[in-house]
Design a protein around this motif. Structure first.
Motif, PDB file in Angstrom:
ATOM      1  N   THR A  89      29.241  39.216  45.677  1.00 18.32           N
ATOM      2  CA  THR A  89      30.073  39.647  44.556  1.00 18.32           C
ATOM      3  C   THR A  89      29.687  41.042  44.095  1.00 18.32           C
ATOM      4  O   THR A  89      30.550  41.889  43.830  1.00 18.32           O
ATOM      5  N   ASP A  90      28.396  41.302  44.023  1.00 19.20           N
ATOM      6  CA  ASP A  90      27.908  42.635  43.654  1.00 19.20           C
ATOM      7  C   ASP A  90      28.430  43.680  44.640  1.00 19.20           C
ATOM      8  O   ASP A  90      28.899  44.757  44.243  1.00 19.20           O
ATOM      9  N   GLU A  93      32.182  44.298  44.116  1.00 17.57           N
ATOM     10  CA  GLU A  93      32.395  45.078  42.893  1.00 17.57           C
ATOM     11  C   GLU A  93      32.113  46.561  43.130  1.00 17.57           C
ATOM     12  O   GLU A  93      32.852  47.436  42.647  1.00 17.57           O
ATOM     13  N   GLU A 117      31.838  30.742  45.283  1.00 21.29           N
ATOM     14  CA  GLU A 117      31.709  32.137  44.865  1.00 21.29           C
ATOM     15  C   GLU A 117      32.951  32.933  45.255  1.00 21.29           C
ATOM     16  O   GLU A 117      33.515  33.678  44.441  1.00 21.29           O
ATOM     17  N   GLY A 120      36.181  32.200  43.432  1.00 17.22           N
ATOM     18  CA  GLY A 120      36.154  32.749  42.079  1.00 17.22           C
ATOM     19  C   GLY A 120      36.601  34.192  42.005  1.00 17.22           C
ATOM     20  O   GLY A 120      36.932  34.699  40.915  1.00 17.22           O
ATOM     21  N   TRP A 121      36.638  34.872  43.153  1.00 10.68           N
ATOM     22  CA  TRP A 121      37.081  36.268  43.163  1.00 10.68           C
ATOM     23  C   TRP A 121      38.563  36.395  42.808  1.00 10.68           C
ATOM     24  O   TRP A 121      39.002  37.445  42.346  1.00 10.68           O
ATOM     25  N   ARG A 122      39.339  35.365  43.031  1.00  7.66           N
ATOM     26  CA  ARG A 122      40.776  35.453  42.742  1.00  7.66           C
ATOM     27  C   ARG A 122      41.033  35.687  41.251  1.00  7.66           C
ATOM     28  O   ARG A 122      42.013  36.325  40.873  1.00  7.66           O
ATOM     29  N   ASP A 123      40.142  35.136  40.418  1.00 10.12           N
ATOM     30  CA  ASP A 123      40.258  35.363  38.978  1.00 10.12           C
ATOM     31  C   ASP A 123      39.456  36.582  38.531  1.00 10.12           C
ATOM     32  O   ASP A 123      39.791  37.202  37.518  1.00 10.12           O
ATOM     33  N   ARG A 124      38.441  36.931  39.282  1.00  5.97           N
ATOM     34  CA  ARG A 124      37.537  37.999  38.864  1.00  5.97           C
ATOM     35  C   ARG A 124      38.081  39.392  39.158  1.00  5.97           C
ATOM     36  O   ARG A 124      37.913  40.329  38.374  1.00  5.97           O
ATOM     37  N   PHE A 125      38.745  39.541  40.306  1.00  4.22           N
ATOM     38  CA  PHE A 125      39.188  40.866  40.747  1.00  4.22           C
ATOM     39  C   PHE A 125      40.710  41.007  40.614  1.00  4.22           C
ATOM     40  O   PHE A 125      41.446  40.016  40.634  1.00  4.22           O
ATOM     41  N   ASP A 126      41.159  42.237  40.530  1.00  5.81           N
ATOM     42  CA  ASP A 126      42.581  42.520  40.332  1.00  5.81           C
ATOM     43  C   ASP A 126      43.343  42.703  41.644  1.00  5.81           C
ATOM     44  O   ASP A 126      44.502  43.142  41.627  1.00  5.81           O
TER      45      ASP A 126
END
Length: 511
Positions: A89-90, A93, A117, A120-126
Motif C-alpha cells: 500500500t505504501d 501511494e 489489503e 481495500g484499495w478500491r475504497d482507498r484510491f481514486d
C-alpha cells in the motif's frame, strides 16, 4: 511529473515471477509501469528463513531485469534503499503521488491477508483497481468449487483423477497409464546410504545474489536459518537447469524412495523444484509434461513419474482449492483443542530425539525438508504432543523456502495436525516410533530406545501416540480408520494403559 501520463500501474509480487502472468498480459510494453516492491511487511510477518528471503529478493531483482530487457518500464523499490516501502500500500501511494495512472492492475495474491489489503484499495484510491485471476494454476477457483459442491468428503484422490483426465497426463485414451491411477503403494521403500546418490543442482551466486545475501545477513543478523551456503537458482534459466538435473539424475529413483529418510542425506532423490514453481520460475504443467516425456522415453518408471505428477496436479492444486474455499479463518481451526506452546527446540534443533534433531537441523541449514520429514516427524510429534496448530502453522510458514500460506496452511492445519477435523485427511497422521524406525536410520543413533514402549529411555513417540489417542477418544473413536487401533487400546490391561499415560506425562513435562 513523468512525461507520460494516464498509463497503467501493474503490481507484480515476489511469487509471481512469470513472464506470462495474467496481469502483465493486460498491457503491452510501453503501456504500463511495472511496480515491484521489496516490502518490509513481507519480510517480517513471520520469522522467515533467511535463505527464503534471499531467494525471493534475488529472483525479484533478476525478474525485473528480465522485464526491462523486453521493453517494460519497471519501478522497483529495494529493501536497502534510503526509504524502503513499509508495505505494498505504501508503494502504491508513492506511485500515485509521483505519476498519473488510469488503473491499478494486479494478479490475485496467494494469501488471504494480501487479498484483504488489495481489495481495500478500491475504497482507498481514486483509480480503478483490477484484480485478475491467477491462471498459472490448472484448476480455477470456480472449477474447484464445482468439484467440491455437494461432496461429504473432499478426498484428493478423486480430484486428482479429474485433473489427470483434464490434462491428459499419464493417460492412455480414457484410461490411466498402466491401468492404475495411483502407484503410492510402490513408493515406500526405505533407503540405504549410497555413494552414488545424486546431489541437488547447485548454482554459484552471481553479483546480484551476493549483494542480496549480504543485505539479508546485515538486516536480519538474528534471523532463522543459515544464509550460506546459498545454492538456489534465482532465474528462469537456472530453474530450468535444475529441472533438467532432476530428470537426468534423480527421477528414476524418486518414486521408490520418496518416503525414505537418512541421517546426513537431506535431499535423497527429491527434486527441490517446489520453490521455483511456487514463485513462478517454473510452470507446473510444463514440468509435468517434461516428467511424462521422460517416462514415455523409458528414462523413468511409471511409479516415479506418477508419484511426482500427483504431487503437482493432484496435491498442489487440491490444497490451493481447499485454502481458498475454506476462507481466512481456516488457519485458526483447532478441532482437537490442542493448546500446548511450540517447544523451543523447533527453532534450535536441540533435542535428544534424533529424528527431530536431524530434521530441524537440516531445516535450519537448508530451508528444506521433504514431505515425510514434515508430515511424519515434525508434524506428527506436534500433533501427538498437543501443540497449538496455529503455532505449528506459523512455524512451517516461516522455516521452509517453498512455504506460502495457500500451500502450507492446508498441509499443516488439515493434513499434518488434523485441526480441520477431517475435512482434508481421512484420519490423523499419528504414529509411534515404529514408523520412523521403518522408514529411516534415525533410531539407530538415538538416545531413546524405539523398541521400549514406556520406560524412562523409551522413544517419546511411543507413549505420546497412545496418549494422543486416549485423550482425543471422544473425537476420534468414531473414525472408521481408527477402529482397529482403539480396539487394541481397549484390549490392553489397565496397568499398561496407565504406563503409557505416565510416560507421556513425563515427556510433556520436559517440553
Amino acid at each position: 511529473m513523468k512525461e507520460y501520463v494516464m498509463t497503467d500501474l501493474v503490481l507484480v509480487l515476489g511469487d509471481q515471477l512469470s513472464p506470462d502472468l495474467a496481469s502483465l498480459r493486460q498491457t503491452a510494453p510501453g503501456e504500463a509501469d511495472i511496480l515491484m516492491v521489496e516490502a518490509i511487511s513481507e519480510t517480517g510477518y513471520v520469522w522467515h528463513h533467511r535463505k527464503k528471503i534471499a531467494l525471493v529478493l534475488s529472483a525479484m531483482r533478476h525478474f525485473a531485469a528480465e522485464l526491462e530487457a523486453t521493453g517494460r518500464r519497471v519501478v522497483y523499490h529495494r529493501l536497502d534503499q534510503a526509504r524502503p516501502c513499509t508495505s505494498f500500500t505504501d508503494a502504491v501511494e508513492r506511485a500515485l503521488a509521483e505519476g498519473a495512472y488510469k488503473r491499478i492492475i494486479l494478479t490475485e495474491p496467494g494469501e488471504w491477508r494480501l487479498r484483504k489489503e488489495f481489495e481495500g484499495w478500491r475504497d482507498r484510491f481514486d483509480v480503478p483497481v483490477m484484480i485478475v485471476e491467477d491462471d498459472r494454476f490448472i484448476c480455477s477457483h470456480d472449477r474447484f468449487h464445482r468439484w467440491a459442491e455437494g461432496r461429504k468428503q473432499l478426498r484428493m484422490e478423486y480430484f486428482y483423477r479429474e485433473m489427470r483426465r483434464e490434462t491428459d497426463l499419464l493417460m492412455d485414451g480414457d484410461k490411466p497409464a498402466g491401468g492404475r491411477w495411483n502407484y503410492d503403494a510402490d513408493n515406500r521403500k526405505p533407503a540405504d546410504a549410497d555413494l552414488f546418490m545424486p546431489r541437488p543442482h547447485a548454482v554459484e551466486p552471481d553479483a546480484v545474489t551476493q549483494s542480496v545475501i549480504a543485505l539479508v545477513a546485515s538486516r536480519f543478523p538474528d534471523g532463522f536459518g543459515d544464509i550460506e551456503p546459498f545454492r538456489f537458482a534465482v532465474t528462469r534459466v537456472g530453474a530450468e537447469a535444475a529441472l533438467d538435473h532432476f530428470i537426468d539424475t534423480a527421477l528414476a529413483d524418486f518414486g521408490h524412495y520418496q518416503d525414505a529418510m537418512l541421517a546426513g542425506e537431506a535431499f535423497l532423490y527429491h527434486s527441490l523444484l517446489s520453490a521455483y514453481i511456487n514463485i513462478g520460475l517454473l510452470d507446473p504443467l510444463a514440468v509435468c509434461h517434461r516428467v511424462e516425456a521422460a517416462w514415455r522415453a523409458g528414462r523413468a518408471p511409471l511409479n516415479a513419474a506418477e508419484g511426482f505428477i500427483r504431487q503437482i496436479i493432484g496435491w498442489r492444486e487440491y490444497v490451493r482449492g481447499i485454502y481458498w474455499r475454506e476462507g481466512p479463518d481456516y488457519v485458526r481451526r483447532n478441532a482437537l483443542k490442542a493448546t500446548r506452546p511450540l517447544p523451543e527446540f523447533y527453532w534450535t534443533g536441540e533435542t535428544d530425539m534424533a529424528c527431530l534433531a536431524a530434521t530441524i537441523d537440516q531445516t535450519r541449514r537448508e530451508a528444506y525438508a521433504h514431505h515425510i520429514q514434515r508430515l511424519m516427524v515434525t508434524g506428527t510429534f506436534a500433533m501427538i504432543a498437543g501443540i497449538d496448530p496455529h503455532a505449528v502453522h506459523e512455524w512451517y510458514l516461516a522455516v521452509y523456502i517453498d512455504a506460502f500460506e495457500w500451500v502450507e496452511a492446508p498441509n499443516v492445519i488439515g493434513m499434518s495436525q488434523f485441526a480441520d477435523g477431517g475435512l482434508l485427511a481421512s484420519k490423523p497422521y499419528a504414529a509411534s516410533g515404529a514408523y520412523i524406525d521403518r522408514m529411516s536410520d534415525y533410531c539407530s543413533g538415538c538416545r531413546f530406545n524405539v523398541k521400549d514402549k514406556t520406560g524412562p529411555d523409551s522413544c517419546p513417540f511411543n507413549s505420546l501416540y497412545w496418549d494422543f489417542l486416549d485423550r482425543n477418544a471422544d473425537t476420534l473413536r468414531g473414525n472408521p480408520r481408527l477402529g482397529p487401533v482403539y480396539r487394541n487400546w481397549d484390549r490392553m490391561s489397565d496397568d499398561k494403559r496407565q504406563a503409557y499415560r505416565d510416560r507421556a506425562r513425563d515427556v510433556l513435562d520436559t517440553l
